[in-house]
Design a protein around this motif. Structure first.
Motif, PDB file in Angstrom:
ATOM      1  N   VAL A 205       0.839  -1.203   0.000  1.00 44.79           N
ATOM      2  CA  VAL A 205       0.000   0.000   0.000  1.00 44.79           C
ATOM      3  C   VAL A 205       0.875   1.254   0.000  1.00 44.79           C
ATOM      4  O   VAL A 205       0.601   2.220  -0.727  1.00 44.79           O
ATOM      5  N   GLU A 206       1.931   1.247   0.791  1.00 43.32           N
ATOM      6  CA  GLU A 206       2.810   2.417   0.859  1.00 43.32           C
ATOM      7  C   GLU A 206       3.501   2.685  -0.478  1.00 43.32           C
ATOM      8  O   GLU A 206       3.613   3.839  -0.911  1.00 43.32           O
ATOM      9  N   GLU A 207       3.961   1.629  -1.120  1.00 39.84           N
ATOM     10  CA  GLU A 207       4.627   1.809  -2.414  1.00 39.84           C
ATOM     11  C   GLU A 207       3.642   2.347  -3.455  1.00 39.84           C
ATOM     12  O   GLU A 207       3.979   3.241  -4.243  1.00 39.84           O
ATOM     13  N   ALA A 208       2.438   1.809  -3.468  1.00 37.38           N
ATOM     14  CA  ALA A 208       1.435   2.299  -4.418  1.00 37.38           C
ATOM     15  C   ALA A 208       1.075   3.749  -4.124  1.00 37.38           C
ATOM     16  O   ALA A 208       1.001   4.586  -5.039  1.00 37.38           O
ATOM     17  N   VAL A 215      -4.388  -0.272  -4.425  1.00 36.83           N
ATOM     18  CA  VAL A 215      -4.008  -1.683  -4.297  1.00 36.83           C
ATOM     19  C   VAL A 215      -5.253  -2.546  -4.257  1.00 36.83           C
ATOM     20  O   VAL A 215      -6.199  -2.271  -3.509  1.00 36.83           O
ATOM     21  N   ALA A 216      -5.241  -3.594  -5.064  1.00 33.22           N
ATOM     22  CA  ALA A 216      -6.276  -4.622  -5.027  1.00 33.22           C
ATOM     23  C   ALA A 216      -5.702  -5.849  -4.345  1.00 33.22           C
ATOM     24  O   ALA A 216      -4.645  -6.346  -4.751  1.00 33.22           O
ATOM     25  N   ALA A 217      -6.379  -6.331  -3.313  1.00 30.08           N
ATOM     26  CA  ALA A 217      -5.894  -7.482  -2.560  1.00 30.08           C
ATOM     27  C   ALA A 217      -6.793  -8.688  -2.793  1.00 30.08           C
ATOM     28  O   ALA A 217      -7.990  -8.649  -2.477  1.00 30.08           O
ATOM     29  N   ALA A 231      -4.256  -2.881   6.491  1.00 33.04           N
ATOM     30  CA  ALA A 231      -3.174  -2.306   5.693  1.00 33.04           C
ATOM     31  C   ALA A 231      -3.634  -1.128   4.849  1.00 33.04           C
ATOM     32  O   ALA A 231      -2.812  -0.350   4.362  1.00 33.04           O
ATOM     33  N   GLY A 232      -4.951  -1.009   4.631  1.00 29.41           N
ATOM     34  CA  GLY A 232      -5.476   0.125   3.881  1.00 29.41           C
ATOM     35  C   GLY A 232      -5.549  -0.077   2.386  1.00 29.41           C
ATOM     36  O   GLY A 232      -5.404   0.889   1.623  1.00 29.41           O
ATOM     37  N   VAL A 254     -17.042  -8.380   8.794  1.00 33.25           N
ATOM     38  CA  VAL A 254     -17.756  -7.585   7.789  1.00 33.25           C
ATOM     39  C   VAL A 254     -18.010  -6.173   8.301  1.00 33.25           C
ATOM     40  O   VAL A 254     -17.904  -5.202   7.548  1.00 33.25           O
ATOM     41  N   GLU A 255     -18.320  -6.039   9.580  1.00 35.62           N
ATOM     42  CA  GLU A 255     -18.488  -4.702  10.163  1.00 35.62           C
ATOM     43  C   GLU A 255     -17.202  -3.891  10.045  1.00 35.62           C
ATOM     44  O   GLU A 255     -17.239  -2.683   9.773  1.00 35.62           O
ATOM     45  N   LEU A 256     -16.047  -4.564  10.224  1.00 37.08           N
ATOM     46  CA  LEU A 256     -14.764  -3.885  10.084  1.00 37.08           C
ATOM     47  C   LEU A 256     -14.567  -3.413   8.648  1.00 37.08           C
ATOM     48  O   LEU A 256     -14.129  -2.277   8.406  1.00 37.08           O
ATOM     49  N   VAL A 257     -14.904  -4.269   7.688  1.00 35.12           N
ATOM     50  CA  VAL A 257     -14.777  -3.895   6.278  1.00 35.12           C
ATOM     51  C   VAL A 257     -15.679  -2.710   5.960  1.00 35.12           C
ATOM     52  O   VAL A 257     -15.265  -1.739   5.314  1.00 35.12           O
ATOM     53  N   ALA A 258     -16.918  -2.776   6.428  1.00 33.26           N
ATOM     54  CA  ALA A 258     -17.879  -1.704   6.141  1.00 33.26           C
ATOM     55  C   ALA A 258     -17.427  -0.385   6.748  1.00 33.26           C
ATOM     56  O   ALA A 258     -17.494   0.674   6.101  1.00 33.26           O
ATOM     57  N   ALA A 259     -16.936  -0.424   7.980  1.00 32.95           N
ATOM     58  CA  ALA A 259     -16.515   0.798   8.661  1.00 32.95           C
ATOM     59  C   ALA A 259     -15.298   1.424   7.988  1.00 32.95           C
ATOM     60  O   ALA A 259     -15.134   2.655   8.005  1.00 32.95           O
ATOM     61  N   SER A 260     -14.469   0.604   7.375  1.00 33.87           N
ATOM     62  CA  SER A 260     -13.249   1.109   6.735  1.00 33.87           C
ATOM     63  C   SER A 260     -13.536   1.828   5.421  1.00 33.87           C
ATOM     64  O   SER A 260     -12.723   2.627   4.953  1.00 33.87           O
ATOM     65  N   GLY A 261     -14.680   1.517   4.802  1.00 36.68           N
ATOM     66  CA  GLY A 261     -14.988   2.081   3.489  1.00 36.68           C
ATOM     67  C   GLY A 261     -14.280   1.381   2.349  1.00 36.68           C
ATOM     68  O   GLY A 261     -14.389   1.800   1.195  1.00 36.68           O
TER      69      GLY A 261
END
Length: 407
Positions: A205-208, A215-217, A231-232, A254-261
């Motif tokens: 993520v930092e390099e991108a 970044v697509a994970a 990692a963002g 899933v709540e963590l994913v949703a909250a992160s946007g």
């Protein structure tokens, strides 16, 4: 200049429709969008394409494709028997098929030898017919990991940063990292096994980010999904919550994913029905229920088909894009919502939202027209009458598909 008039103009935003509307374009850009006659004096000098009974909308976005996927790798030479020249021709044909399905932007998430960059540039120069390509080049993966044969093997942070920088130096538009194993690389870790931890993913993520890229994970495993969010990364691909015993949905994660946007591309595709018939209904239905549950939890989702991969013995064709949208409908999504995740949201997630994904003045003239009304029948998206890529008319054979009339 050109004016495209139709019974309906959909901007891409949910429910936003202009009845009896028109879009004025000048070269590769949109000049104005509004009801018939809104172009004013500019209409007098413009070529008019009048499409009664049709709907005009933004070109579709496939956020996850593999135009040049090839898993036939010799175990000793570590090379595919297919030459780069032959593979590039096959990629060009796959790109043509994509645009023939109304896809005007595609994010290619894994290619060997930087061939995706060659194809991207050839399309932009008008040497090949296809969508705008957002190219990730070589996926970053562990030695012998998922898709290792594409050339992006890296085991520690220093190697990860080196591969990331090499990809970016070559001209990558984004980076792809295999946060977990996969299902289609013999000898690699299976999909429920993480390949990288949070700190290693953060290095990608930092390099991108240092080059203004996303970044697509690729993440199937629970730990890989969590690490990707921490990692963002920009998008999580698949997000299947796989375990050794199958799909196990995790509401807290899933709540963590949703909250992160963070965007999720669940890679639903048109081969779903055939795969379910051949490989079993229970697991795939559980996965689809998980996709619907993520939506209910507020996760931002986008359309991407993983086209180019074969699922077992079932081909996931590059011209089957609309079939993937119909799987979202099976899961309870409304048609306007589906069009949004296939245009506005997907473009934003792919990093091209400022120039594509909606019909707005100043954006690229990436436009399709279909007979009928996809707000009522999603299948009408197959009834293509016009495809414009930056104002260039393309069709099944790379030519304009409608007859223009000056008015």
């Amino acid at each position: 200049m050109r004016i495209i008039r139709a019974s309906r103009v959909l901007t891409g935003r949910p429910g936003e429709m202009i009845a009896d509307g028109e879009v004025l374009i000048d070269g590769s850009r949109i000049v104005s969008v509004g009801p018939r006659g809104s172009a004013g004096e500019a209409a007098a000098a413009a070529e008019v394409i009048d499409l009664p009974g049709h709907t005009v909308l933004p070109g579709l976005v496939d956020a996850h494709v593999h135009l040049g996927f090839d898993d036939k790798v010799h175990p000793v030479t570590r090379r595919s028997p297919e030459s780069d020249a032959h593979l590039l021709l096959r990629m060009a044909e796959n790109a043509r098929k994509l645009v023939s399905a109304g896809v005007t932007t595609a994010r290619d998430l894994g290619a060997r030898d930087f061939l995706d960059l060659e194809l991207r540039d050839a399309i932009e120069e008008g040497l090949a017919v296809g969508p705008h390509i957002v190219a990730a080049t070589r996926p970053i993966t562990i030695t012998g990991g998922h898709c290792w044969y594409m050339g992006g093997e890296a085991d520690d942070e220093a190697a990860i940063r080196r591969v990331a920088r090499e990809n970016l130096r070559a001209g990558a538009d984004c980076l792809k990292v295999m946060a977990s194993g996969g299902q289609m690389t013999p000898g690699a870790p299976p999909s429920w096994v993480p390949q990288y931890g949070t700190e290693q993913l953060r290095a990608v993520v930092e390099e991108a980010a240092s080059r203004g890229k996303g970044v697509a994970a690729h993440a199937h495993a629970h730990a890989a999904i969590r690490g990707s969010v921490e990692a963002g990364v920009t998008t999580i691909e698949h997000c299947t919550f796989f375990t050794p015993s199958g799909h196990r949905y995790d509401p807290e994660l899933v709540e963590l994913v949703a909250a992160s946007g963070t965007y999720v591309c669940p890679t639903v595709h048109g081969a779903f029905h055939r795969v379910r018939k051949v490989h079993g209904q229970e697991m795939l239905d559980a996965w689809l229920a998980g996709v619907a549950s993520m939506r209910e939890a507020g996760v931002r989702q986008i359309a991407g088909t993983d086209a180019g991969f074969a699922v077992g013995d079932v081909a996931n064709r590059t011209d089957g894009y609309v079939g993937g949208l119909e799987v979202f409908a099976m899961a309870g999504y409304g048609n306007a919502e589906i069009i949004e995740l296939a245009t506005v949201l997907a473009a934003d997630a792919c990093g091209v939202g400022e120039v594509a994904g909606s019909l707005d003045p100043g954006k690229r003239a990436d436009i399709i027209a279909v007979a009928g009304n996809p707000l009522e029948r999603l299948s009408d998206l197959r009834n293509l009458a016009l495809v414009l890529v930056s104002g260039r008319s393309v069709g099944q054979a790379g030519v304009e598909t409608v007859t223009s009339s000056v008015g």
